[in-house]
Design an enzyme around this catalytic site. Structure first.
Site, PDB file in Angstrom:
ATOM      1  N   HIS A  93       0.792  -1.267   0.089  1.00  0.00           N
ATOM      2  CA  HIS A  93       0.128   0.316   0.469  1.00  0.00           C
ATOM      3  C   HIS A  93       0.836   1.375   0.068  1.00  0.00           C
ATOM      4  O   HIS A  93       1.783   1.524   0.944  1.00  0.00           O
ATOM      5  CB  HIS A  93      -0.138   0.229   0.969  1.00  0.00           C
ATOM      6  CG  HIS A  93      -2.260  -0.750   1.060  1.00  0.00           C
ATOM      7  ND1 HIS A  93      -1.823  -1.925   1.612  1.00  0.00           N
ATOM      8  CD2 HIS A  93      -3.403   0.152   1.432  1.00  0.00           C
ATOM      9  CE1 HIS A  93      -3.976  -2.742   0.249  1.00  0.00           C
ATOM     10  NE2 HIS A  93      -4.930  -0.932   1.740  1.00  0.00           N
TER      11      HIS A  93
ATOM     12  N   GLU B  65      -2.707   6.105  -0.678  1.00  0.00           N
ATOM     13  CA  GLU B  65      -3.666   6.585  -0.577  1.00  0.00           C
ATOM     14  C   GLU B  65      -3.877   7.795   0.953  1.00  0.00           C
ATOM     15  O   GLU B  65      -4.352   7.239   1.815  1.00  0.00           O
ATOM     16  CB  GLU B  65      -4.386   4.789   0.528  1.00  0.00           C
ATOM     17  CG  GLU B  65      -5.612   5.209   1.027  1.00  0.00           C
ATOM     18  CD  GLU B  65      -6.183   3.833   1.140  1.00  0.00           C
ATOM     19  OE1 GLU B  65      -5.134   3.075   1.758  1.00  0.00           O
ATOM     20  OE2 GLU B  65      -7.033   3.618   1.417  1.00  0.00           O
TER      21      GLU B  65
ATOM     22  N   ASP C  43     -11.322  -3.359  -2.776  1.00  0.00           N
ATOM     23  CA  ASP C  43     -10.600  -3.267  -1.736  1.00  0.00           C
ATOM     24  C   ASP C  43     -11.327  -3.813  -0.414  1.00  0.00           C
ATOM     25  O   ASP C  43     -10.923  -4.255   0.551  1.00  0.00           O
ATOM     26  CB  ASP C  43     -10.801  -1.772  -1.431  1.00  0.00           C
ATOM     27  CG  ASP C  43      -9.927  -0.957  -0.181  1.00  0.00           C
ATOM     28  OD1 ASP C  43      -8.732  -1.778  -0.517  1.00  0.00           O
ATOM     29  OD2 ASP C  43      -9.961   0.102  -0.609  1.00  0.00           O
ATOM     30  N   ASP C  44     -12.962  -2.989  -0.497  1.00  0.00           N
ATOM     31  CA  ASP C  44     -13.873  -3.706   0.484  1.00  0.00           C
ATOM     32  C   ASP C  44     -14.834  -3.826   0.486  1.00  0.00           C
ATOM     33  O   ASP C  44     -15.874  -2.978   1.497  1.00  0.00           O
ATOM     34  CB  ASP C  44     -13.018  -3.039   1.939  1.00  0.00           C
ATOM     35  CG  ASP C  44     -11.336  -2.372   2.888  1.00  0.00           C
ATOM     36  OD1 ASP C  44     -11.341  -3.361   3.074  1.00  0.00           O
ATOM     37  OD2 ASP C  44     -11.530  -2.066   2.075  1.00  0.00           O
TER      38      ASP C  44
END
Lengths: 537, 537
Positions: free
Chosen positions: B372, B375, B457-458
């Protein structure tokens, strides 16, 4: 391992430097004066302090504070910050993108209006408590007294679009009398947070409100007894904010202005005479105050509107050429304005614009196109594609260029050919292209080495007078950007103006003189601890 | 003049082509099959029709409609569009960025939980009407029945953090009984529009709500009787949406999972055995349905959390290496997760990560970092600067890379070295990095030729199951992007996966077979008029 880690961080430093190598202030960073370095550190330190002490605090009144947040919600907080006080004192260079009819404090414009006995007001229907905020007033002067049915626009007898003398309509305004009337008018000519962030929270909707503010002020702005005072005020207010040269856009769509008698008789050349006279008056005032060096001058970007046909634009192009011939020092360039998402694209005007360029060349005039383009969220739509045309048509600068971040080749062209963007941070946010400054694409173009100037666009509509608020929003929403970056943008605003070579040299030299004074003052007035801490870093 | 205008438009076409020449699908555009060209045109036409017929209509319920608008507000409208129906049927390739514990439909997770008699629930205090939506439940299993004071968490007798059997707490939940309880729990594990666009409308605030959903589901997800069924469901749901290969991230922060008896005893290697078993079960189901070719397989990106110390991360890195040795086909890479704006920056972990890389190299393992980075809305802050480290550490792909648009050199590195971004459009919007899709920087990276994959992602937290919603939002918010662009991103998701060479070739070939079938179906099922019109263009 230690050596390996050291090597890693050396590579990291080199990569960051390489990544930022296109930034225009980058080449200055190794030749800063000591005070410039210290001033930059002081500003970074105060910014960090205020991020913690002001922008991270929970308020009932302001639920979501953060640096660079929605301007209309945070203005009262910005006003209290030390960063804003610093930025207010900074010499800003040139203002290259502002629509003249939206530049002067709206309460002052109303004051001017109230001094004019011939002015009348009308509305499209009876103003009621429920339609009050949605109803826009219109103004104009009449020599012969007019009075519609009803005593004010709030009267049940009032006939739609009937003209009522301004003072009478104001005095008998049913919702709060004169005070209520003023509040209503001021609301009609500006955008409030509830509109920008609530009822009109899309580009399409906020543009409707935005355009309505221009319709409401048009009858005041284009009334000659007001016009010249308005320009004078614009010049002085700008100069007070540290702006030393301006290239406002004037909308010449209406072929005549209203004269003192209320007749629509004043041709464009007389608008320019008024502009010239306002400059003279401003110089006189500044001379009396021993501030002559704060003002280089002002020129006009001639604009018309993107709703007119390709045939009709020819008249305006010729009109612009005629004015340039008569007032070579007053006309800076030509532009066409309007909401690019709904108005005609530049492709509609290729033929007349190519013809114009040829005419200008044949006549040996310095009369560039300075086109709005890419003021949009579109990707590959007509508003976004205007960028291709603006550049192919040889635009001197780009008005906004918000969507240029999507176009690697166009950013390269701007970088290599010295085509600056006229970036308008607060305008973009209020007109809903970016929800807040951290979402604004400005860092993208800065890191691509595209020349950038900061601009206010329509400060009276946004309540963001001068350039300080725009500079503030840019400074607090990026850790890469510092005082030296703002200085570069101020310098570039002069560099990419239409000032002629000698004037430009003089303007740059005067700006530098003020810049070093500003920096020195910042360093010497900084509290001891801040400076000591900054020096330690 | 006519020749001059023709020359202008030729130059214009050439400039647009040059500007877009880095786009990855650009090289395909001249070798499309006839049906691909027609399908792309059909989609553009339907998109334009729906922009007018659906996204430009005024609704009382939905005040501001536009394509690519806030997902949580518009989901019910998206579901009804023809574009969504088309996108749903598209083969999506690989899913490369999803946190496993936020991938499965939340009502299904609750169903699973209600089947487990040992599960208990607790809250940090008595749940009342006023704190209901702000109070998060926690779950865990106990072999020996536990029961706190009070009959449910809403009982005035309830003692803070006391464990109550799930069924009992649910049955006696004071606000609507079982139904009210379920509604409360489902609200606690997902983000609703009032939160994202109102009460929590900043990156900082929405992250607090976001993280709380993980705390609420942790006790269910990490309960072994649920874990395997959850993974199986994730695989099947993804396959049903046209995803044929997945690299979900699993958070191995907890060193042990809860076993069936409610004891925290299950080590990481057994999590992997469950994962392997779920894959086998999925294959079996698909074989029974004659759908074997729809599923290539799945691997795990091992993750831990950016709150742990540089010392403690060594245990996880070694653990990851150990698992990779035992399950070479199951472990895809290593990552560290968390809100980059507040968590530790990658610079804190340089030493252990360099050591890890050396170990991996020495052992001859294929175990890349897949980090990651970026972000964030920051420009030059620690979260933004993580991008430098991710690339210097040799990340195989970049998780998000939202802020990479600010970094010309880093985009160049990605383009030249084939480092793909795992872009998560809906996640970025709901977590307030972009207010809506037209503000998302995706077009910038596409035009810079950076390889892009689209990811969910989620999805369970966002209510955006599968990849279709993300593909939809991307397709409707750009006029440059078309079906061929989506196809390129799907293809690239396989290309930039960690699949081994032969597997990758097979995956690409199976994807292409499905793609051409999809395109053919789209063309043959399109209404005659649409096709005719598309062909005319």
């Amino acid at each position: 391992m230690a050596a390996e880690i050291q090597a890693y961080f050396s590579k990291r430093d080199a990569l960051i430097q390489e990544d930022r190598s296109l930034r225009r202030e980058n080449k200055l960073l190794h030749s800063l004066t000591e005070n410039e370095s210290v001033a930059d550190k002081i500003v970074r330190r105060i910014r960090a302090e205020e991020e913690a002490s002001i922008w991270s605090v929970e308020h009932d009144e302001f639920p979501h504070l953060f640096p660079g947040m929605e301007f209309l919600t945070s203005k009262s907080i910005i006003d209290k910050t030390r960063i804003f006080k610093i930025v207010s004192k900074m010499p800003k260079g040139a203002l290259l993108h502002a629509h003249l009819d939206a530049t002067v404090d709206k309460t002052y414009l109303l004051e001017l209006a109230l001094k004019e006995p011939l002015l009348h007001v009308r509305t499209p229907g009876v103003v009621t408590t429920t339609n009050l905020t949605a109803t826009q007033p219109e103004f104009r002067a009449f020599k012969k007294g007019q009075s519609s049915q009803g005593i004010s626009v709030t009267d049940t007898e009032y006939q739609a679009n009937g003209w009522i003398p301004l003072h009478q309509a104001r005095e008998f305004f049913a919702y709060g009398g004169a005070e209520g009337f003023d509040k209503w008018v001021l609301g009609a000519v500006s955008i409030n947070p509830a509109e920008a962030y609530g009822t009109h929270n899309t580009v399409t909707k906020i543009w409707q409100k935005f355009l309505s503010t221009f319709r409401a002020t048009a009858g005041l702005f284009l009334y000659r007894p007001i016009f010249r005072q308005y320009i004078y005020r614009f010049l002085l207010e700008s100069i007070d904010d540290g702006i030393s040269y301006m290239e406002p856009r004037i909308n010449f769509f209406h072929k005549y202005m209203f004269d003192a008698e209320g007749e629509q008789t004043v041709p464009h050349r007389e608008w320019l005479l008024d502009f010239e006279q306002a400059i003279r008056e401003a110089r006189k005032t500044l001379k009396e105050q021993d501030r002559e060096e704060e003002f280089i001058g002002a020129k006009i970007i001639y604009t018309t509107v993107r709703i007119i046909s390709p045939e009709d634009i020819e008249w305006y192009l010729e009109d612009c050429i005629g004015l340039k011939k008569e007032f070579p020092d007053l006309i800076a360039g030509f532009d066409i304005v309007g909401d690019e998402n709904v108005a005609r694209p530049l492709t509609d005007y290729i033929k007349p614009l190519l013809k114009f360029k040829q005419r200008v060349k044949d006549l040996g005039l310095e009369l560039p196109l300075i086109l709005h383009a890419g003021e949009t969220l579109s990707d590959g739509g007509k508003a976004d594609n205007n960028l291709y045309d603006a550049l192919l048509l040889g635009t001197k600068r780009i008005g906004h260029g918000f969507s240029i971040v999507k176009h690697p080749k166009l950013m390269q062209l701007c970088r290599e050919n010295g085509i600056a963007l006229e970036v308008c941070p607060i305008s973009n946010e209020i007109l809903r292209l970016s929800s807040s400054m951290p979402m604004h694409p400005l860092p993208v173009v800065l890191n691509q080495g595209v020349p950038v100037t900061l601009n206010s666009d329509d400060p009276s509509v946004f309540g963001a007078m001068g350039l300080s608020y725009d500079f503030f929003q840019v400074l607090v929403s990026s850790e890469t950007t510092g005082l030296i970056t703002l200085g570069q943008m101020a310098r570039d605003s002069i560099e990419f103006s239409t000032l002629e070579k000698t004037e430009k040299r003089r303007a740059l030299s005067l700006w530098e003189k003020r810049w070093y004074k500003f920096v020195d003052n910042l360093v010497s007035s900084g509290s001891g601890s801040v400076i000591a801490a900054a020096n330690e870093e």
